[in-house]
Design a protein around this motif. Structure first.
Motif, short mmCIF file in Angstrom:
data_model
loop_
_atom_site.label_atom_id
_atom_site.label_comp_id
_atom_site.label_asym_id
_atom_site.label_seq_id
_atom_site.Cartn_x
_atom_site.Cartn_y
_atom_site.Cartn_z
N MET A 234 0.84 -1.18 0.00
CA MET A 234 0.00 0.00 0.00
C MET A 234 0.88 1.25 0.00
SD MET A 234 -3.25 1.04 2.44
CE MET A 234 -2.80 -0.15 3.62
N SER A 235 0.45 2.25 -0.72
CA SER A 235 1.18 3.50 -0.82
C SER A 235 1.15 4.25 0.52
CB SER A 235 0.54 4.36 -1.92
OG SER A 235 1.10 5.64 -1.92
N GLU A 236 2.11 5.15 0.72
CA GLU A 236 2.14 5.95 1.94
C GLU A 236 1.27 7.20 1.82
OE1 GLU A 236 5.99 6.68 3.55
OE2 GLU A 236 6.72 4.74 2.91
N LYS A 237 0.63 7.39 0.68
CA LYS A 237 -0.26 8.52 0.46
C LYS A 237 -1.58 8.00 -0.08
CE LYS A 237 3.37 11.79 -0.71
NZ LYS A 237 3.86 12.73 -1.71
N GLN A 238 -2.65 8.78 0.17
CA GLN A 238 -3.96 8.41 -0.34
C GLN A 238 -4.75 9.68 -0.59
OE1 GLN A 238 -6.77 6.12 2.30
NE2 GLN A 238 -6.29 4.56 0.78
N ARG A 239 -5.54 9.66 -1.64
CA ARG A 239 -6.41 10.81 -1.93
C ARG A 239 -7.32 11.07 -0.74
NH1 ARG A 239 -8.17 12.02 -7.69
NH2 ARG A 239 -10.10 12.53 -6.61
N ILE A 240 -7.54 12.34 -0.43
CA ILE A 240 -8.35 12.70 0.73
C ILE A 240 -9.79 12.22 0.58
CG2 ILE A 240 -8.78 15.03 -0.14
CD1 ILE A 240 -8.50 14.11 3.56
N ASP A 241 -10.36 12.26 -0.63
CA ASP A 241 -11.75 11.81 -0.79
C ASP A 241 -11.86 10.30 -0.55
OD1 ASP A 241 -10.37 11.34 -3.22
OD2 ASP A 241 -12.19 11.51 -4.41
N VAL A 242 -10.87 9.55 -0.99
CA VAL A 242 -10.86 8.10 -0.75
C VAL A 242 -10.70 7.82 0.74
CG1 VAL A 242 -9.59 5.95 -1.20
CG2 VAL A 242 -9.98 7.58 -3.06
N TRP A 243 -9.80 8.55 1.39
CA TRP A 243 -9.57 8.33 2.81
C TRP A 243 -10.83 8.64 3.63
CZ3 TRP A 243 -9.66 10.78 7.49
CH2 TRP A 243 -9.07 10.10 8.54
N LEU A 244 -11.49 9.76 3.35
CA LEU A 244 -12.71 10.12 4.08
C LEU A 244 -13.79 9.05 3.90
CD1 LEU A 244 -12.91 13.94 3.32
CD2 LEU A 244 -12.44 12.89 5.54
N PHE A 245 -13.91 8.51 2.70
CA PHE A 245 -14.88 7.46 2.42
C PHE A 245 -14.52 6.17 3.18
CE2 PHE A 245 -15.95 3.81 -0.40
CZ PHE A 245 -17.33 3.83 -0.23
N ARG A 246 -13.27 5.77 3.13
CA ARG A 246 -12.85 4.52 3.79
C ARG A 246 -12.85 4.65 5.30
NH1 ARG A 246 -8.09 2.54 -0.39
NH2 ARG A 246 -9.53 2.05 -2.10
N ALA A 247 -12.66 5.85 5.82
CA ALA A 247 -12.70 6.07 7.27
C ALA A 247 -14.14 6.27 7.75
CB ALA A 247 -11.85 7.29 7.64
N ARG A 248 -15.10 6.16 6.84
CA ARG A 248 -16.52 6.29 7.13
C ARG A 248 -16.88 7.68 7.66
NH1 ARG A 248 -20.02 2.22 7.22
NH2 ARG A 248 -19.26 0.25 6.38
N LEU A 249 -16.18 8.70 7.20
CA LEU A 249 -16.50 10.08 7.55
C LEU A 249 -17.36 10.73 6.48
CD1 LEU A 249 -12.99 10.99 8.92
CD2 LEU A 249 -15.04 10.58 10.26
N ALA A 250 -17.54 10.02 5.36
CA ALA A 250 -18.43 10.43 4.28
C ALA A 250 -19.08 9.16 3.75
CB ALA A 250 -17.66 11.14 3.16
N LYS A 251 -20.37 9.24 3.39
CA LYS A 251 -21.08 8.05 2.93
C LYS A 251 -20.65 7.61 1.54
CE LYS A 251 -25.13 8.58 5.80
NZ LYS A 251 -26.57 8.62 5.86
N THR A 252 -20.23 8.57 0.71
CA THR A 252 -19.78 8.25 -0.64
C THR A 252 -18.55 9.09 -0.96
OG1 THR A 252 -21.11 9.97 -1.69
CG2 THR A 252 -22.16 7.80 -1.42
N ARG A 253 -17.81 8.68 -1.99
CA ARG A 253 -16.68 9.51 -2.43
C ARG A 253 -17.18 10.82 -2.99
NH1 ARG A 253 -12.29 6.69 -6.06
NH2 ARG A 253 -11.53 8.83 -6.05
N ALA A 254 -18.34 10.81 -3.63
CA ALA A 254 -18.92 12.04 -4.18
C ALA A 254 -19.25 13.02 -3.05
CB ALA A 254 -20.17 11.72 -4.99
N GLU A 255 -19.78 12.52 -1.94
CA GLU A 255 -20.06 13.38 -0.79
C GLU A 255 -18.76 13.95 -0.22
OE1 GLU A 255 -21.37 12.76 3.77
OE2 GLU A 255 -22.65 11.76 2.30
N ALA A 256 -17.73 13.13 -0.14
CA ALA A 256 -16.43 13.59 0.34
C ALA A 256 -15.87 14.68 -0.59
CB ALA A 256 -15.46 12.43 0.44
N ALA A 257 -15.98 14.46 -1.89
CA ALA A 257 -15.47 15.43 -2.87
C ALA A 257 -16.24 16.75 -2.76
CB ALA A 257 -15.58 14.86 -4.27
N ARG A 258 -17.56 16.68 -2.56
CA ARG A 258 -18.37 17.89 -2.42
C ARG A 258 -17.96 18.67 -1.17
NH1 ARG A 258 -22.02 18.78 0.82
NH2 ARG A 258 -22.55 16.62 1.24
N LEU A 259 -17.78 17.97 -0.06
CA LEU A 259 -17.37 18.60 1.19
C LEU A 259 -16.03 19.33 1.02
CD1 LEU A 259 -17.86 18.95 4.28
CD2 LEU A 259 -16.60 16.83 4.58
#
Length: 95
Positions: free
Chosen positions: A1-26
């Motif tokens: 696994m890479s040492e970096k991750q896109r913020i929208d992907v991270w928010l989605f995987r950490a369950r802080l956003a229900k979808t990647r689209a919601e994370a991107a909008r935020l």
């Protein structure tokens, strides 16, 4: 696994956003701030990458949440697994 991750992907995987689209909008609306290497800035693009150790400020469940990225998620797993990706901080120490 890479040492970096896109913020929208991270928010989605950490369950802080229900979808990647919601994370991107935020992020696009200016609702997320990052402290990386001691420099704080407001995020404007969901393609910004986070690394373990970064601090984030974002609205979550009706309040301002301050989090430290502890790990990068390989998948969107159960809530117990998602909570291992971050640690809650005091908002005043991050801002």
């Amino acid at each position: 696994m890479s040492e970096k991750q896109r913020i929208d992907v991270w928010l989605f995987r950490a369950r802080l956003a229900k979808t990647r689209a919601e994370a991107a909008r935020l992020i696009s609306e200016g609702g997320v701030r990052i402290v990386h290497d001691g420099v704080a800035r407001r995020l404007e693009k969901p393609s910004v990458e986070v690394t373990p150790g970064d601090a984030l400020l974002l609205p979550h469940r009706g309040r301002l949440a301050a989090l430290r990225v502890e790990a990068l998620g390989a998948r969107r797993g159960p809530a117990a697994e998602a909570r291992l990706l971050y640690r809650e901080l005091d908002a005043e120490t991050v801002a």
